[in-house]
Design a protein around this motif. Sequence first.
Motif: not given
Lengths: 767, 220
Positions: A160-162, A167-168, A194-196, A381-382
């Motif tokens: 999920g985190t990956l 994605f972000v 930043f995404g991570s 981002t949001v």
Amino acid sequence: MELKMFILVLGLLVGSLMPLGGAASSPDTGTGHGGSHGNKNPGNGTTYSKKPFPVLSFDYEHVRLPFEISLWVLLASLMKLGFHLIPRVSSIVPESCLLIVVGLLVGGLIKMVGEDPPVLESKIFFFYLLPPIILDAGYFMPIRQFTENLGTILMFAVVGTLWNSFFVGGLLYGVCQLEGHKLAYVDLLSCLLFGSIISAVDPVAVLAVFEEIHINELLHILVFGESLLNDAVTVVLYHLFEEYSSVGSITFMDVFLGIVCFLVVSLGGIVVGAIYGILAAFTSRFTSHTRVIEPLFVFVYSYMAYLSAEVFHLSGIMALIACGAVMRPYVEANISHKSHTTIKYFLKMWSSVSDTLIFIFLGVSTVAGPHQWNWTFVVATVIFCLVARVLGVVGLTFVINKFRIVKLTSKDQFIIAYGGLRGAIAFSLVYLLNPKHFPMRNMFLTAIITVIFFTVFVQGMTIRPLVDLLAVKKKQETKRSINEEIHTQFLDHLLTGIEDICGHYGHHHWKDKLNRFNKKYVKKCLIAGERSKEPQLIAFYHKMEMKQAIELVESGGGAKLPSALPSTVSMQNIQPKKPSQDRALPQLSKAREEEIRKILRTNLQRTRQRLRSYNRHTLIADPYEDGWNEMLLKRKKMKELEKKISQMNNYLTVPAPPPDSPTITRARLASDPQAWGLKSVTESIPTIKVDLASPQSPESVNVVDEFSKKGSQPKEEEGGLTMKVPSPAKQRKDKTPDEEPQQRLMRCLSDPGPAAEEEDEDEPFLP
Amino acid sequence: MGSFQSLPDDHQYRTLSQKTGFSLEQIAILHNRFKQLSQNEETLRRDDLKTIQDLESNPIRYQIIEAFFDRRNFQKDGVGSVEEIGFEEFLTVMSYFRAPAHRITEEQKEEMRRAKLRFLFNMHDTDNDGTITLEEYRHVVEELLSRSGALGRETAKGIADAAMLEVASISVGPMAPDEFYEGITFEQFLKILKGIEIETRMHIRFLNMDTTVLCKQHCV
């Protein structure tokens, strides 16, 4: 009124922060003061002008740091107090939101005064504020649910985190590359970094919000477990992208090394934690003579585990969790009850203070931190965070449900997605970024703060009404009954047996093997003395009894006993009927039997009360202390005694019925002084010399006396028990509500000394 | 010897599959295991099950083995126990450990729950009088604690007594001292174990594997 006083105190406190801040930032006064003294002496070697002795001087500098820290902690705690004084607000707005608002206000005030508000420094955060919260979570983690759902949790945490990060990060890069937004300088790696950072669900925020909504255990452990385990992923990704963003590109080799690093970081963290956990368990084996420092070992070993993991850049959070979880069963078997309470309260206290401080500082840092607002970036981002989370959860659940027995419904999925809150960890990680390498750091900071605010405020505030609206299953407050415990154990063994018959080495088989290994080798090493051999069911039973004893003592004996030991059914109801022996003696009629029972009971009760009230001021032994064995011995003695008593008379059983049972009403109705005058009674009873003819008979009842004698070994002997029969009978004529306060009063006078153990036997002796 | 050849007999498997709800592959695998345990004979005896080494350390092994030979578990109104069982009975007993299918109705779930709890009940109620008496319950707890030595026996009694008291108070409520609580009936048993989600907990994963997923477990 209370509230106004409170606000006044608060205002004074905050007001004092400002001038002190001012005094702090102008050290010239302090050093000037010291300097003038210093200058005097070297200047004139022998003569110096004598100043009047300073009776009172102001030297703030040398207590500055601890003073300010204490002031902040005090402010945080007073805030927490304040919220619970305002009943309406705390039920609508979660505490974390209120704290952030307070932080914003304080930061704003400080800024208005012209000072620089303090920022949540990453070092302070990671070394002092975060560990207590994580240790609290790890030590009290429900292991059974955690291991049952481990697969699901790992999927969410890792995959999920990956997914979220890429994605972000990827989409943001795409947005940045779009023309006209002046964001072209943000390169891919920075976006991925930043995404991570932003995709990791934050344990602090999750705990703060989920604790208040009392959701069912499964969902709680899923979201919470995910927030803890994704630390390893975040650490690896963060370091990976940070290292290589200066270089500008990543090769396949780096990715491969990244995967290896992930395994090392997570497993290494767990191993480090487990080692320290075992050390702590081993140490606790020898602490029987120095009970006072037992909690210290728990705290220090855990903290060392965290720091040691950080030395190697392993996952400190996982080390801390592993340490707490590993040491808990052994430490709890070894330490005293008081140490256990101490550990619990200290952990809760520290984590609570940390939690409060973190949110307040988040608010203050928002005011302080250098910001760079860019509409596109922040809004993008949001949105992307939300979308990524929802897609991730839905997709993963689809895959996970194929392997789960208890499937996750869409309601569950919604809560899991909605509960993915971001928090201070993300903020601190961004703060750590070097502005030279990352010119867009300020923009990141702004974006992260916006996301954090959004998740904590919007999602945090609305999750509670949504949970109610969707009728999500709440946490069940029912206590675990002994029947359930017996059957849980029975099921475990049954399923293991069936697996063995099937020849299938599954889940239960390995769990059983682990348990046996644990019992055979590990427990012997790590648990002191006799407790190492205690099977789980017995330990559970003892714990339950102890809890009941404590409850009984605390409630003063007047309240209803907890459901596990019902006062409405006593042992005689379930004992198999003894074969009726030939009775040469005439039988007692029911009414007489009741009366005699009542007499015995009242006298025994008063005996005990009298005995206990002797010890009201001398606490001989704390029943919860190491005298556990003595307690068991005493209980054995009591049981033997009761056996003797019950064997002595065939049809008078000493365990008497409770006062509100139908027998008492019968007795009440039947008790008139003339009833006592029947001589036939005395002849029919084999061993009890009860002279019911004269109510005020000074003759003592043998049974009672013998009982009291045995029971009062450590206490003074009571001479000559008189049977004040009619008076309690008359008092009993009153309605039950009057009876209750009388009993309560009698109980209140009694001291919960060593005699407390008499009340926690299986047969409720006293009503 | 016997109608079960080494080649899977499709027709027989199908009837069994309909009866017990297992898939054909699962039946084949279990049949292999059955043959292995019974040393290629047609029926299984208690001694065959006792030879399983892993069962040695299980405290309730005798009760588990008994359950396989208990007629109540594979016949509607069976009474007593048998000396040997065939594959069909073996499979029937195993079917109590199937997990619920993904989409089942509430009634089916309740039915499954009752069936599983009935199995447990039969394991406790050894004299088949419809109630679990204090003696039987004491025996259960003693067996559970049987490997903890002398410390276990007295406390086992205490634990069993406390448990019975709890059931009695939940099911019957306040009782006069001359009333006697016979034992736990099946309905009361259902009630006290409401907290444990039996239908999901009492299952073996192996038997739950989808037929579409490859069954990697080889019965060695």
